[in-house]
Scaffold this active site. Structure first.
Site, mmCIF file in Angstrom:
data_model
loop_
_atom_site.group_PDB
_atom_site.id
_atom_site.type_symbol
_atom_site.label_atom_id
_atom_site.label_comp_id
_atom_site.label_asym_id
_atom_site.label_seq_id
_atom_site.Cartn_x
_atom_site.Cartn_y
_atom_site.Cartn_z
ATOM 1 N N GLY A 156 -24.226 -34.215 24.634
ATOM 2 C CA GLY A 156 -23.462 -35.047 24.482
ATOM 3 C C GLY A 156 -22.443 -35.817 25.236
ATOM 4 O O GLY A 156 -22.479 -35.777 26.684
ATOM 5 N N ILE A 158 -19.683 -34.905 25.721
ATOM 6 C CA ILE A 158 -18.644 -33.954 26.122
ATOM 7 C C ILE A 158 -19.917 -32.722 27.399
ATOM 8 O O ILE A 158 -18.992 -33.000 28.827
ATOM 9 C CB ILE A 158 -17.851 -32.507 25.367
ATOM 10 C CG1 ILE A 158 -16.763 -33.451 24.672
ATOM 11 C CG2 ILE A 158 -16.866 -31.445 26.179
ATOM 12 C CD1 ILE A 158 -16.503 -32.743 22.979
ATOM 13 N N THR A 237 -17.191 -24.242 23.887
ATOM 14 C CA THR A 237 -15.606 -25.304 22.885
ATOM 15 C C THR A 237 -16.334 -26.019 22.058
ATOM 16 O O THR A 237 -15.472 -27.032 21.964
ATOM 17 C CB THR A 237 -15.318 -25.635 24.154
ATOM 18 O OG1 THR A 237 -16.427 -26.690 25.089
ATOM 19 C CG2 THR A 237 -14.871 -25.467 25.472
ATOM 20 N N ARG A 239 -18.165 -24.991 18.186
ATOM 21 C CA ARG A 239 -18.281 -24.889 17.182
ATOM 22 C C ARG A 239 -18.219 -23.104 16.886
ATOM 23 O O ARG A 239 -19.268 -23.455 17.607
ATOM 24 C CB ARG A 239 -18.459 -25.282 15.860
ATOM 25 C CG ARG A 239 -18.070 -26.776 15.601
ATOM 26 C CD ARG A 239 -16.965 -26.951 14.732
ATOM 27 N NE ARG A 239 -15.833 -28.305 14.480
ATOM 28 C CZ ARG A 239 -15.078 -28.399 15.846
ATOM 29 N NH1 ARG A 239 -14.808 -28.107 16.961
ATOM 30 N NH2 ARG A 239 -14.624 -29.892 15.471
ATOM 31 N N GLU A 268 -12.329 -19.439 12.158
ATOM 32 C CA GLU A 268 -10.732 -19.849 12.387
ATOM 33 C C GLU A 268 -9.965 -19.591 11.670
ATOM 34 O O GLU A 268 -10.289 -20.278 9.867
ATOM 35 C CB GLU A 268 -10.856 -20.849 13.286
ATOM 36 C CG GLU A 268 -11.510 -20.490 14.961
ATOM 37 C CD GLU A 268 -11.846 -21.689 15.584
ATOM 38 O OE1 GLU A 268 -11.086 -23.376 15.324
ATOM 39 O OE2 GLU A 268 -13.004 -22.453 16.052
ATOM 40 N N HIS A 287 -8.393 -22.597 20.235
ATOM 41 C CA HIS A 287 -8.545 -23.618 20.072
ATOM 42 C C HIS A 287 -7.900 -24.497 20.509
ATOM 43 O O HIS A 287 -7.626 -25.423 20.001
ATOM 44 C CB HIS A 287 -8.944 -24.384 18.523
ATOM 45 C CG HIS A 287 -10.274 -25.350 18.533
ATOM 46 N ND1 HIS A 287 -10.976 -24.479 16.942
ATOM 47 C CD2 HIS A 287 -10.505 -26.015 19.266
ATOM 48 C CE1 HIS A 287 -12.066 -26.196 17.352
ATOM 49 N NE2 HIS A 287 -11.983 -26.671 18.309
HETATM 50 C C1 GLV Z 1 -12.197 -30.768 18.005
HETATM 51 O O1 GLV Z 1 -12.653 -29.499 18.330
HETATM 52 C C2 GLV Z 1 -12.890 -31.488 17.654
HETATM 53 O O2 GLV Z 1 -13.852 -31.363 17.267
HETATM 54 O O3 GLV Z 1 -12.237 -32.265 17.645
#
Ligand code: GLV
Ligand code: GLV
Length: 335
Positions: A156, A158, A237, A239, A268, A287
């Site tokens: 996606g 990111i 980074t 989930r 978390e 996070h």
């Molecule tokens: C952080 O984990 C987000 O989804 O923005």
């Protein structure tokens, strides 16, 4: 009176977005999430909610808040919200895409580099007064990032931003996603589509960039780690629950894979004690993906604008459930 609750402390400046609207905003000045029953009670009389990913927004919550018309997550991911239930209840759900793409990609690369080059271990070594010669031992050496093969699970916004960074390191970039990019875009981005098993088998670094869904939950389990190279490192980074944390700790301990850089965890803010015990080639962060001053400010402002617009009868910019769009134009009691 139209009222908005902010479930946890966010940047107060973002509430300027409500100036002149007549909307009343209550900011909870606490960084800890409320337990579910308390959140239901707290939000019962509000028209809008700005929340974080540590707030669970489910059918029970929505039923307890009959006035609620919009829930704005200060996050790009929204697995904490039962979107189907919100849509059935006619409640708009919004997120904060794009503004955190580059900060999160930077952090994914930070974790990749830190894990590969064992940055926290070097820092701890020096601070412990052990830096007495220039030479470090063979067993303290890291691995090369430049020229290595990076496997992106999820391409996606990111994932693509990470692919662009990887080009500067002359990496070979593979990806796996439910959706394949058009060949033209693959060429421009310099990425090659592979099946999941091939991604696991060929990558020196596997970096997770998918949302958490029923099909990605525990996708990285003992069987997946067994298919990776013993020298490979996993970077997450996205989930926590996409990775079976107990299986990961075991794989790291037993040398099934070589390292992990994690910014997210299954429960978390709890972190598996077995992971905490692993110090070599394991980097753990709280996070921090989007945690730069500028990015967090943009996220808070975006969430505030989404709520403001929804409560002013305007379609919010980042509507996750467009099925409710026509109901936004008609403010009033929920059906
Ligand atoms: C952080 O984990 C987000 O989804 O923005
Ligand atoms: C490293 O500092 C080198 O000079 O090789």
């Amino acid at each position: 009176m139209t009222r908005v609750l902010v479930s946890q402390e966010i940047l107060e400046e973002a509430l300027e977005e409500f100036d002149g609207t007549g909307i009343e905003v209550d900011l909870r000045r606490d960084h800890r999430p409320l337990p579910a029953a308390e959140l239901r009670a707290a939000a019962a009389d509000y028209d809008g909610l700005i929340c974080l990913l540590t707030d669970r927004i489910d059918a029970e919550f929505l039923a307890a808040c009959p006035r609620l018309r919009v829930v704005a997550n200060v996050a790009v991911g929204f697995d904490n919200i039962d979107v189907a239930a919100a849509t059935r209840a006619g409640v708009a759900v919004t997120n904060t895409p794009r503004v955190l793409t580059d900060a999160t990609a930077d952090l994914a690369f930070t974790l990749l580099l830190s894990t590969a080059r064992r940055v926290p271990e070097g820092d701890a070594f020096l601070r412990a007064g052990k830096y007495t010669h220039w030479r470090i031992k063979q067993e303290q050496m890291g691995v090369d990032v430049f020229g290595a093969t990076l496997g992106l699970f999820g391409l996606g916004q990111i994932g693509r931003a990470v692919a662009r960074r990887a080009r500067g390191f002359d990496m070979t970039v593979l990806y796996h996603d439910v959706q394949r990019l058009p060949a033209e875009d693959e060429r421009t981005l310099g990425v090659t589509y592979v099946e999941f098993d091939e991604l696991l088998a060929r990558s020196d670094f596997v970096s997770v960039h998918s949302p958490l869904t029923d099909s990605t939950r525990h996708r990285f389990d003992a069987a997946a780690f067994a298919k990776m190279k013993p020298s490979a490192m996993l970077i997450n980074t996205a989930r926590g629950p996409i990775v079976d944390e107990a299986a990961l700790a075991a794989a790291l301990r037993d040398g099934v894979i070589a390292g992990a850089g994690l910014d997210v965890f299954e429960r978390e803010p709890e972190v598996d004690p077995q992971l905490l015990q692993l110090r070599e080639r394991v980097v753990l962060l709280p996070h921090l993906g989007s945690a730069t001053g500028t990015t967090r400010r943009e996220m808070c402002r975006m969430a505030a604008r989404n709520v403001r617009d929804a409560l002013s009868g305007k379609r919010p910019e980042n509507l996750v459930n467009p099925e409710v769009a026509d109901r936004i134009a008609a403010p009033g009691e929920r059906p």
